[in-house]
Write a protein that holds these residues in place. Structure first.
Motif, PDB file in Angstrom:
ATOM      1  N   SER A  44      50.395  22.484 -11.431  1.00 51.78           N
ATOM      2  CA  SER A  44      51.157  23.722 -11.642  1.00 51.78           C
ATOM      3  C   SER A  44      52.631  23.532 -11.327  1.00 51.78           C
ATOM      4  O   SER A  44      53.470  24.335 -11.752  1.00 51.78           O
ATOM      5  CB  SER A  44      50.584  24.849 -10.773  1.00 51.78           C
ATOM      6  N   LEU A  45      52.944  22.442 -10.588  1.00 48.03           N
ATOM      7  CA  LEU A  45      54.334  22.121 -10.262  1.00 48.03           C
ATOM      8  C   LEU A  45      54.933  21.153 -11.289  1.00 48.03           C
ATOM      9  O   LEU A  45      55.996  20.578 -11.071  1.00 48.03           O
ATOM     10  CB  LEU A  45      54.404  21.490  -8.865  1.00 48.03           C
ATOM     11  N   ASP A  46      54.202  20.966 -12.412  1.00 51.63           N
ATOM     12  CA  ASP A  46      54.621  20.038 -13.478  1.00 51.63           C
ATOM     13  C   ASP A  46      54.668  18.601 -12.976  1.00 51.63           C
ATOM     14  O   ASP A  46      55.550  17.815 -13.352  1.00 51.63           O
ATOM     15  CB  ASP A  46      55.976  20.446 -14.072  1.00 51.63           C
ATOM     16  N   LYS A  47      53.720  18.258 -12.127  1.00 50.41           N
ATOM     17  CA  LYS A  47      53.571  16.895 -11.632  1.00 50.41           C
ATOM     18  C   LYS A  47      52.175  16.380 -12.011  1.00 50.41           C
ATOM     19  O   LYS A  47      51.347  17.133 -12.532  1.00 50.41           O
ATOM     20  CB  LYS A  47      53.783  16.850 -10.121  1.00 50.41           C
ATOM     21  N   THR A  48      51.920  15.105 -11.757  1.00 48.01           N
ATOM     22  CA  THR A  48      50.675  14.465 -12.188  1.00 48.01           C
ATOM     23  C   THR A  48      49.750  14.212 -11.007  1.00 48.01           C
ATOM     24  O   THR A  48      50.198  13.731  -9.959  1.00 48.01           O
ATOM     25  CB  THR A  48      50.979  13.139 -12.900  1.00 48.01           C
ATOM     26  N   ALA A  49      48.466  14.538 -11.193  1.00 48.40           N
ATOM     27  CA  ALA A  49      47.469  14.310 -10.146  1.00 48.40           C
ATOM     28  C   ALA A  49      46.300  13.508 -10.716  1.00 48.40           C
ATOM     29  O   ALA A  49      45.729  13.879 -11.749  1.00 48.40           O
ATOM     30  CB  ALA A  49      46.972  15.632  -9.586  1.00 48.40           C
ATOM     31  N   TYR A  50      45.964  12.397 -10.058  1.00 52.05           N
ATOM     32  CA  TYR A  50      44.771  11.618 -10.382  1.00 52.05           C
ATOM     33  C   TYR A  50      43.705  11.911  -9.324  1.00 52.05           C
ATOM     34  O   TYR A  50      44.015  12.002  -8.138  1.00 52.05           O
ATOM     35  CB  TYR A  50      45.068  10.123 -10.378  1.00 52.05           C
ATOM     36  N   GLN A  51      42.454  12.046  -9.768  1.00 54.95           N
ATOM     37  CA  GLN A  51      41.345  12.294  -8.855  1.00 54.95           C
ATOM     38  C   GLN A  51      40.534  11.011  -8.695  1.00 54.95           C
ATOM     39  O   GLN A  51      40.086  10.419  -9.672  1.00 54.95           O
ATOM     40  CB  GLN A  51      40.444  13.413  -9.386  1.00 54.95           C
ATOM     41  N   PHE A  52      40.323  10.591  -7.426  1.00 55.16           N
ATOM     42  CA  PHE A  52      39.567   9.355  -7.180  1.00 55.16           C
ATOM     43  C   PHE A  52      38.460   9.573  -6.161  1.00 55.16           C
ATOM     44  O   PHE A  52      38.665  10.230  -5.134  1.00 55.16           O
ATOM     45  CB  PHE A  52      40.492   8.248  -6.662  1.00 55.16           C
ATOM     46  N   CYS A  53      37.300   9.026  -6.459  1.00 56.10           N
ATOM     47  CA  CYS A  53      36.210   8.928  -5.485  1.00 56.10           C
ATOM     48  C   CYS A  53      35.427   7.670  -5.820  1.00 56.10           C
ATOM     49  O   CYS A  53      35.149   7.395  -7.000  1.00 56.10           O
ATOM     50  CB  CYS A  53      35.299  10.151  -5.534  1.00 56.10           C
ATOM     51  N   SER A  54      35.066   6.901  -4.816  1.00 55.39           N
ATOM     52  CA  SER A  54      34.431   5.602  -5.060  1.00 55.39           C
ATOM     53  C   SER A  54      32.985   5.722  -5.528  1.00 55.39           C
ATOM     54  O   SER A  54      32.409   4.749  -6.015  1.00 55.39           O
ATOM     55  CB  SER A  54      34.480   4.749  -3.784  1.00 55.39           C
ATOM     56  N   VAL A  55      32.396   6.918  -5.376  1.00 54.40           N
ATOM     57  CA  VAL A  55      31.009   7.125  -5.811  1.00 54.40           C
ATOM     58  C   VAL A  55      30.955   8.256  -6.828  1.00 54.40           C
ATOM     59  O   VAL A  55      31.860   9.093  -6.926  1.00 54.40           O
ATOM     60  CB  VAL A  55      30.083   7.461  -4.619  1.00 54.40           C
ATOM     61  N   LYS A  56      29.880   8.280  -7.588  1.00 51.32           N
ATOM     62  CA  LYS A  56      29.681   9.322  -8.597  1.00 51.32           C
ATOM     63  C   LYS A  56      29.452  10.671  -7.910  1.00 51.32           C
ATOM     64  O   LYS A  56      28.718  10.766  -6.927  1.00 51.32           O
ATOM     65  CB  LYS A  56      28.475   8.967  -9.469  1.00 51.32           C
ATOM     66  N   ILE A  57      30.091  11.707  -8.437  1.00 45.01           N
ATOM     67  CA  ILE A  57      29.877  13.047  -7.913  1.00 45.01           C
ATOM     68  C   ILE A  57      28.441  13.472  -8.218  1.00 45.01           C
ATOM     69  O   ILE A  57      27.953  13.308  -9.342  1.00 45.01           O
ATOM     70  CB  ILE A  57      30.870  14.053  -8.525  1.00 45.01           C
ATOM     71  N   ALA A  58      27.751  14.008  -7.224  1.00 46.44           N
ATOM     72  CA  ALA A  58      26.342  14.372  -7.369  1.00 46.44           C
ATOM     73  C   ALA A  58      26.142  15.427  -8.446  1.00 46.44           C
ATOM     74  O   ALA A  58      26.994  16.312  -8.650  1.00 46.44           O
ATOM     75  CB  ALA A  58      25.797  14.877  -6.036  1.00 46.44           C
ATOM     76  N   ASP A  59      25.003  15.353  -9.126  1.00 44.47           N
ATOM     77  CA  ASP A  59      24.717  16.280 -10.216  1.00 44.47           C
ATOM     78  C   ASP A  59      24.670  17.734  -9.744  1.00 44.47           C
ATOM     79  O   ASP A  59      24.985  18.645 -10.513  1.00 44.47           O
ATOM     80  CB  ASP A  59      23.387  15.921 -10.885  1.00 44.47           C
ATOM     81  N   TYR A  60      24.278  17.965  -8.493  1.00 42.67           N
ATOM     82  CA  TYR A  60      24.154  19.346  -8.029  1.00 42.67           C
ATOM     83  C   TYR A  60      25.518  20.043  -7.920  1.00 42.67           C
ATOM     84  O   TYR A  60      25.588  21.261  -7.767  1.00 42.67           O
ATOM     85  CB  TYR A  60      23.400  19.420  -6.702  1.00 42.67           C
ATOM     86  N   LEU A  61      26.607  19.251  -8.042  1.00 43.63           N
ATOM     87  CA  LEU A  61      27.962  19.820  -8.021  1.00 43.63           C
ATOM     88  C   LEU A  61      28.554  19.940  -9.431  1.00 43.63           C
ATOM     89  O   LEU A  61      29.725  20.253  -9.578  1.00 43.63           O
ATOM     90  CB  LEU A  61      28.877  18.956  -7.154  1.00 43.63           C
ATOM     91  N   SER A  62      27.727  19.719 -10.443  1.00 43.82           N
ATOM     92  CA  SER A  62      28.240  19.683 -11.818  1.00 43.82           C
ATOM     93  C   SER A  62      28.708  21.050 -12.310  1.00 43.82           C
ATOM     94  O   SER A  62      29.422  21.139 -13.317  1.00 43.82           O
ATOM     95  CB  SER A  62      27.160  19.140 -12.765  1.00 43.82           C
ATOM     96  N   TYR A  63      28.330  22.121 -11.629  1.00 41.90           N
ATOM     97  CA  TYR A  63      28.762  23.458 -12.040  1.00 41.90           C
ATOM     98  C   TYR A  63      30.221  23.732 -11.700  1.00 41.90           C
ATOM     99  O   TYR A  63      30.808  24.708 -12.184  1.00 41.90           O
ATOM    100  CB  TYR A  63      27.884  24.527 -11.377  1.00 41.90           C
ATOM    101  N   ILE A  64      30.830  22.882 -10.898  1.00 39.91           N
ATOM    102  CA  ILE A  64      32.199  23.116 -10.439  1.00 39.91           C
ATOM    103  C   ILE A  64      33.196  22.676 -11.509  1.00 39.91           C
ATOM    104  O   ILE A  64      33.136  21.548 -12.014  1.00 39.91           O
ATOM    105  CB  ILE A  64      32.463  22.367  -9.120  1.00 39.91           C
TER     106      ILE A  64
END
Length: 332
Positions: A44-64
């Motif tokens: 929203s500040l016109d900047k760039t954000a990369y999202q990193f996590c070393s493991v796969k996000i669990a399926d039970y959080l797929s609604y987010i």
């Protein structure tokens, strides 16, 4: 946070343009939503954000919303990093193994965490760590510091994070600030009914998972005159079922709801380590202390730890956990 620290946070966001947002090796609802929320604030500040996590996000959080933007590939270039919902080096084993910590160490790093442990990430340049029910609540505070306006999706993410770590605003750590924040967001259009319906849809389980849950329930053992319940999940079951549902989360709530049980522990046996997830009932504030005894951490009512090595005996580990539990109960 004093004026100097507040200015440091403002400068961190104003002087950098490209950010990598890092979650620990075992992401949960709060770590995911706080990461995604701060990412949307950056954009929203016109900047760039990369999202990193070393493991796969669990399926039970797929609604987010936006969870698919989280990648296990580290970005090639960035100006600064933000670590959310964690401040202990032990929680970033995969990142350390891949030698990516070195990339973080050479650039500005903001840590946002609500856990009580002391931050041991030596490369952190700003540590925004204070008592709160969730890291998402701290993200909301940071948005005010830097003057960012939140859209509805960002407010929904923060709400999900608070509800996740507060167990629906009923945990002992829930404070009036968290309740007021969600009330404000409801006034702005956030629907708790909508968010809960989305969560429930992803919590639906296949017949195979239901059958497996029955097997796990049948394997629960009780110790210390029924005060402690445990279940052991072997590697072959982790491989078979984890992509659809975290085996320990299938049963740990039922384990601690048994009459007489104060503490529930789910052990998962990997080829090179054993992990433990701990949950306790109201008034039994021991989970964080037990986890810390074994090199882990967390909250008084929910925590975890892992023991590295191929030769750890789960029965001996169970005995040690029970001994520590009984010691803490006696001291109280």
């Amino acid at each position: 946070m004093n004026k100097t620290q507040t200015q440091a946070v403002k400068d961190f966001f104003s002087k950098n343009n490209t950010f990598v947002i890092v979650q620990a090796d075992n992401p949960d609802g709060d770590s995911l939503t706080s990461a995604l929320a701060i990412g949307r604030i950056i954009e929203s500040l016109d900047k760039t954000a990369y999202q990193f996590c070393s493991v796969k996000i669990a399926d039970y959080l797929s609604y987010i919303d936006d969870q698919s933007t989280v990648s296990s590939q580290f970005p090639p270039d960035f100006d600064a990093s933000i670590i959310v919902d964690a401040s202990a080096k032990v929680l970033f084993e995969n990142l350390e193994k891949s030698r990516k910590f070195g990339l973080l160490a050479g650039k500005p790093c903001l840590v946002i965490d609500h856990h009580s442990n002391e931050c041991d990430l030596e490369f952190a340049t700003i540590v925004y760590q204070k008592t709160a029910v969730s890291a998402s609540q701290l993200v909301a505070e940071i948005s005010k510091i830097i003057g960012a306006k939140l859209d509805l999706t960002t407010k929904e993410l923060i709400t999900i994070g608070i509800l996740s770590d507060s167990l629906g605003l009923v945990s002992e750590a829930t404070d009036s600030a968290a309740v007021r924040l969600i009330a404000d967001y409801i006034d702005d259009g956030v629907s708790l009914a909508k968010l809960d319906n989305l969560r429930r849809e992803t919590y639906r389980k296949s017949p195979e998972i239901i059958k497996y849950k029955a097997k796990l329930l049948d394997r629960i053992e009780y110790w210390a005159d029924g005060q402690v319940s445990t279940v052991v999940i072997p590697w072959n079951e982790i491989q078979t079922y984890s992509n659809e549902y975290n085996p320990s989360m299938l049963v740990i709530e039922e384990m601690r709801q048994a009459i007489g049980v104060n503490l529930a522990v789910a052990f998962k046996i990997y080829p090179d380590r054993i992990t433990a997830k701990l949950r306790s009932n109201y008034g039994i504030r021991v989970c964080d202390k037990i986890a810390e005894k074994f090199g882990g951490g967390g909250h008084p009512y929910a925590s975890g730890f892992k023991i590295k090595g191929r030769n750890t005996d789960v029965k001996e580990l169970t005995d040690k956990v029970i001994v520590e539990y009984l010691r803490l109960i006696k001291d109280d």
